[in-house]
Design an enzyme around this catalytic site. Structure first.
Site, PDB file in Angstrom:
ATOM      1  N   HIS A  82     -13.030  20.137 -42.963  1.00 56.01           N
ATOM      2  CA  HIS A  82     -12.990  18.985 -42.042  1.00 56.01           C
ATOM      3  C   HIS A  82     -11.849  19.137 -41.027  1.00 56.01           C
ATOM      4  O   HIS A  82     -12.018  18.843 -39.848  1.00 56.01           O
ATOM      5  CB  HIS A  82     -12.733  17.682 -42.823  1.00 56.01           C
TER       6      HIS A  82
ATOM      7  N   LYS B 208     -23.080   6.723 -51.479  1.00 57.97           N
ATOM      8  CA  LYS B 208     -22.793   7.644 -52.584  1.00 57.97           C
ATOM      9  C   LYS B 208     -21.554   7.158 -53.312  1.00 57.97           C
ATOM     10  O   LYS B 208     -20.783   6.355 -52.764  1.00 57.97           O
ATOM     11  CB  LYS B 208     -22.629   9.081 -52.095  1.00 57.97           C
TER      12      LYS B 208
ATOM     13  N   ARG C 223     -22.623  23.727 -42.215  1.00 55.18           N
ATOM     14  CA  ARG C 223     -22.322  24.832 -43.115  1.00 55.18           C
ATOM     15  C   ARG C 223     -23.554  25.699 -43.292  1.00 55.18           C
ATOM     16  O   ARG C 223     -23.672  26.752 -42.730  1.00 55.18           O
ATOM     17  CB  ARG C 223     -21.816  24.303 -44.468  1.00 55.18           C
TER      18      ARG C 223
ATOM     19  N   SER D  54     -16.546  18.409 -50.172  1.00 53.29           N
ATOM     20  CA  SER D  54     -15.767  17.446 -50.965  1.00 53.29           C
ATOM     21  C   SER D  54     -16.373  17.313 -52.362  1.00 53.29           C
ATOM     22  O   SER D  54     -15.647  17.274 -53.364  1.00 53.29           O
ATOM     23  CB  SER D  54     -15.755  16.080 -50.287  1.00 53.29           C
TER      24      SER D  54
HETATM   25  P1  ADP Z   1     -21.036  12.923 -44.860  1.00 52.85           P
HETATM   26  O1  ADP Z   1     -20.972  11.997 -46.016  1.00 52.85           O
HETATM   27  O2  ADP Z   1     -21.339  12.295 -43.550  1.00 52.85           O
HETATM   28  O3  ADP Z   1     -21.853  14.167 -45.064  1.00 52.85           O
HETATM   29  P2  ADP Z   1     -18.667  14.526 -45.165  1.00 52.85           P
HETATM   30  O4  ADP Z   1     -17.319  13.935 -45.321  1.00 52.85           O
HETATM   31  O5  ADP Z   1     -19.251  15.231 -46.323  1.00 52.85           O
HETATM   32  O6  ADP Z   1     -19.527  13.335 -44.657  1.00 52.85           O
HETATM   33  O7  ADP Z   1     -18.672  15.497 -43.917  1.00 52.85           O
HETATM   34  C1  ADP Z   1     -18.438  15.059 -42.603  1.00 52.85           C
HETATM   35  C2  ADP Z   1     -18.938  16.117 -41.637  1.00 52.85           C
HETATM   36  O8  ADP Z   1     -18.151  17.303 -41.797  1.00 52.85           O
HETATM   37  C3  ADP Z   1     -20.392  16.552 -41.838  1.00 52.85           C
HETATM   38  O9  ADP Z   1     -20.952  16.832 -40.562  1.00 52.85           O
HETATM   39  C4  ADP Z   1     -20.273  17.808 -42.657  1.00 52.85           C
HETATM   40  O10 ADP Z   1     -21.380  18.658 -42.468  1.00 52.85           O
HETATM   41  C5  ADP Z   1     -19.000  18.406 -42.053  1.00 52.85           C
HETATM   42  N1  ADP Z   1     -18.340  19.318 -42.996  1.00 52.85           N
HETATM   43  C6  ADP Z   1     -17.962  19.069 -44.261  1.00 52.85           C
HETATM   44  N2  ADP Z   1     -17.384  20.165 -44.822  1.00 52.85           N
HETATM   45  C7  ADP Z   1     -17.409  21.130 -43.869  1.00 52.85           C
HETATM   46  C8  ADP Z   1     -17.010  22.502 -43.823  1.00 52.85           C
HETATM   47  N3  ADP Z   1     -16.470  23.110 -44.884  1.00 52.85           N
HETATM   48  N4  ADP Z   1     -17.203  23.187 -42.669  1.00 52.85           N
HETATM   49  C9  ADP Z   1     -17.780  22.580 -41.609  1.00 52.85           C
HETATM   50  N5  ADP Z   1     -18.196  21.294 -41.582  1.00 52.85           N
HETATM   51  C10 ADP Z   1     -18.018  20.577 -42.690  1.00 52.85           C
END
Ligand code: ADP
Length: 162
Positions: free
Chosen positions: A17, A41, A90, A128
């Site tokens: 992130h 979630k 990803r 995460s």
């Molecule tokens: P959500 O619940 O909206 O999926 P996340 O907190 O999991 O929220 O992720 C927020 C954004 O960051 C999403 O677009 C996700 O694909 C991106 N993201 C999460 N981890 C990574 C990573 N390791 N590399 C690139 N983008 C990421």
């Protein structure tokens, strides 16, 4: 002036992130990292804690601020006068979900554009949810998260299995 919003659950923020936020900060005048207060979630960290950890992890970026929100992302984006939604990709499964959401968001907010950043090599498997699972089972996750997050996760799960 291009204002971007980077929404997510950030439960908790990872280095994946942080990388996306840094790259968005280099491209746009202002970036608002928007924390979904109540995503559909189960959460590990409260909204306040997720915001606090993000603020610490992104404190080196002067044109980035962190806010939480409820309701539709596009409505929050409109309220903040953001014209761009930022997301990270990803693997192909991310693409399918983002594609679906992008089509719907375009209907809800035709003027909003989506910009997706490809993950940096080495972070493609950093999520995460996976890090929470590893941490709960006593595995080391320090290299994938900001140091404040590693400390917060250790506190959550206790030091007993470390
Ligand atoms: P959500 O619940 O909206 O999926 P996340 O907190 O999991 O929220 O992720 C927020 C954004 O960051 C999403 O677009 C996700 O694909 C991106 N993201 C999460 N981890 C990574 C990573 N390791 N590399 C690139 N983008 C990421």
């Amino acid at each position: 002036m291009a204002v971007a919003i980077y929404p997510g659950s950030f439960d908790p923020v990872t280095k994946g992130h942080v990388d996306i936020a840094e790259r968005a900060a280099a491209l746009f005048d202002e970036v608002i990292v928007a924390v979904y207060a109540a995503p559909p979630k189960q959460l590990m960290f409260s909204t306040e804690k997720r915001v606090e950890l993000l603020k610490k992890a992104l404190s080196h970026l002067s044109n980035v601020r962190v806010e939480s929100f409820t309701g539709l992302t596009v409505e929050f984006a409109k309220k903040l006068k953001a014209d761009v939604l930022v997301r990270g990709l990803r693997m192909s499964s991310d693409f399918e979900r983002e594609f679906e959401m992008a089509q719907m968001n375009k209907r809800l907010a035709p003027d909003m554009e989506l910009v997706c950043f490809m993950t940096r090599s080495g972070y493609e498997f950093v999520s995460s949810s996976l890090l929470k699972e590893i941490s709960e089972l006593g595995g080391a996750i320090d290299e994938f998260v900001p140091k404040e997050v590693a400390a917060a996760m250790k506190e959550k799960f206790g030091y007993k299995n470390r």
